[in-house]
Design an enzyme around this catalytic site. Sequence first.
Site, PDB file in Angstrom:
ATOM      1  N   TYR A 142     -10.872  47.051 -36.888  1.00 35.24           N
ATOM      2  CA  TYR A 142      -9.663  47.300 -37.687  1.00 35.24           C
ATOM      3  C   TYR A 142      -9.391  48.796 -37.654  1.00 35.24           C
ATOM      4  O   TYR A 142     -10.293  49.601 -37.899  1.00 35.24           O
ATOM      5  CB  TYR A 142      -9.912  46.831 -39.124  1.00 35.24           C
ATOM      6  CG  TYR A 142      -8.753  47.043 -40.069  1.00 35.24           C
ATOM      7  CD1 TYR A 142      -7.601  46.256 -39.992  1.00 35.24           C
ATOM      8  CD2 TYR A 142      -8.818  48.032 -41.052  1.00 35.24           C
ATOM      9  CE1 TYR A 142      -6.546  46.446 -40.870  1.00 35.24           C
ATOM     10  CE2 TYR A 142      -7.754  48.218 -41.937  1.00 35.24           C
ATOM     11  CZ  TYR A 142      -6.630  47.425 -41.838  1.00 35.24           C
ATOM     12  OH  TYR A 142      -5.579  47.620 -42.714  1.00 35.24           O
ATOM     13  N   ASP A 237     -12.579  55.747 -33.524  1.00 34.24           N
ATOM     14  CA  ASP A 237     -12.100  55.627 -34.907  1.00 34.24           C
ATOM     15  C   ASP A 237     -13.306  55.849 -35.823  1.00 34.24           C
ATOM     16  O   ASP A 237     -14.112  54.939 -36.050  1.00 34.24           O
ATOM     17  CB  ASP A 237     -11.495  54.233 -35.104  1.00 34.24           C
ATOM     18  CG  ASP A 237     -11.074  53.979 -36.550  1.00 34.24           C
ATOM     19  OD1 ASP A 237     -11.449  54.782 -37.434  1.00 34.24           O
ATOM     20  OD2 ASP A 237     -10.384  52.972 -36.793  1.00 34.24           O
ATOM     21  N   LYS A 265     -11.215  58.514 -45.220  1.00 37.42           N
ATOM     22  CA  LYS A 265     -12.272  58.249 -46.214  1.00 37.42           C
ATOM     23  C   LYS A 265     -13.016  59.523 -46.639  1.00 37.42           C
ATOM     24  O   LYS A 265     -12.486  60.305 -47.406  1.00 37.42           O
ATOM     25  CB  LYS A 265     -13.202  57.150 -45.703  1.00 37.42           C
ATOM     26  CG  LYS A 265     -12.405  55.838 -45.428  1.00 37.42           C
ATOM     27  CD  LYS A 265     -13.265  54.636 -45.296  1.00 37.42           C
ATOM     28  CE  LYS A 265     -12.521  53.413 -44.799  1.00 37.42           C
ATOM     29  NZ  LYS A 265     -11.844  52.624 -45.796  1.00 37.42           N
TER      30      LYS A 265
END
Length: 427
Positions: A142, A237, A265
Amino acid sequence: MTQSADLFEKAKQFIPGGVNSPVRAFGAVGGTPIFFESGSGARLRDVDGKEYLDLVGSWGPMILGHAHPEVVEAVVAAARKGSSFGAPTRAEVTLAKMITERFPSVERVRLVSSGTEACLSAIRLARGFTGRERIVKFEGCYHGHGDSFLVKAGSGALTFGMPSSPGVPAAFASLTHNARFNDIASVRAIFATHGREIAALIVEPIVGNMGLVPPKPGFLQELRDLTREHGAIFILDEVMTGFRVARGGAQELYGVRADITTLGKVVGGGLPLGAYGGRADILEKISPQGPVYQAGTLSGNPIATAAGIATLKLLDRPGVYSELEAKSKRLEDGFRKVMARTKLALCFQRVGSMATFFFTRGPVESLDDLSGVRTDLFARFFHGMLERGIYFPPAQYEAFFLSLAHTEGDLDRITQAAGEVLAGLAT
Ligand code: HOZ
């Protein structure tokens, strides 16, 4: 009725599904999402006054625990000076420099507001740089909710059985190719057919969005070599793994070098901030230096950058990552002990302070290995833990996250609770 349940009823009148991001709903485990009031260190308090040990950590950012005093101080100081200027600030330069110092592959970096934004911008840049349109990703990974990614996607898309979203134009989806994680032959097959048209390959170096799935030894380097051979951009990622599995993310841990890295994050210390960066010759193509457009009113926001800088500085204290590893290992050892006492098919996968407790025999190496997962048992496990004041991600196909604020006592309490819940499940 609890206050959480009451708020959820009200929320559904105004917010689709009652939540602002699908993974927060308890859709996969049943019941009502908990509404939180506050967090401090490893603990959360809900609107009914119940306390929980937190293993979600806001899905990754809270590596220091909630409301770390130095991060709070930095945020308050920044807010006092003005929350947004839509113009450059000193703090943006500081944070950009800090990122490049920690990720040697990142020579230039652009700050944005989320991991999703970082990933979709990285793809546009790769397409603009190469003049090619196809991308390769992996089933179950994702990369946020950009159109190019919602094809056999992980996280909430997987949890809710909608791996490919309506609303993504077929023409777009046809440019996204999915390979099998940890299966280099599946990647080679795509490159053999479309090699000259592939702009980029994007991958979570350690998958966190179909549960925690580590790369097999050499897999990332094979991807690095294959993309180079075909002139495609290699995008790692590191939204979840950046500053979490090591100071320099998965790239430091596995000794690989991306062309473009996406971050989110931890880099924002719990505030909305993402980043994408990489080779200078590629990043030069971004506007205003180059022709590829990407912009944002709140990009490099002063409060978010202050939280990010404070967080990264605190992560520079000596021994921080070995402390996180020791704590995470203690939790894993505890889980393995309780797993040995049950006949249930279970599997614990972990890299550093990210892990998943799968209700299947495992190992889970790719999306295919999830077919036998007992999500019904996971749901019961989740609620058993919740009753005992432990807040796990409310979905089996997610990683959970430890923080430096978790004490050994907290970790032992978690494994003891897991033992009790598993004993109940086995009967
Ligand atoms: N991507 C995170 C979970 N895999 C959380 C973000 C969200 O979807 O809310």
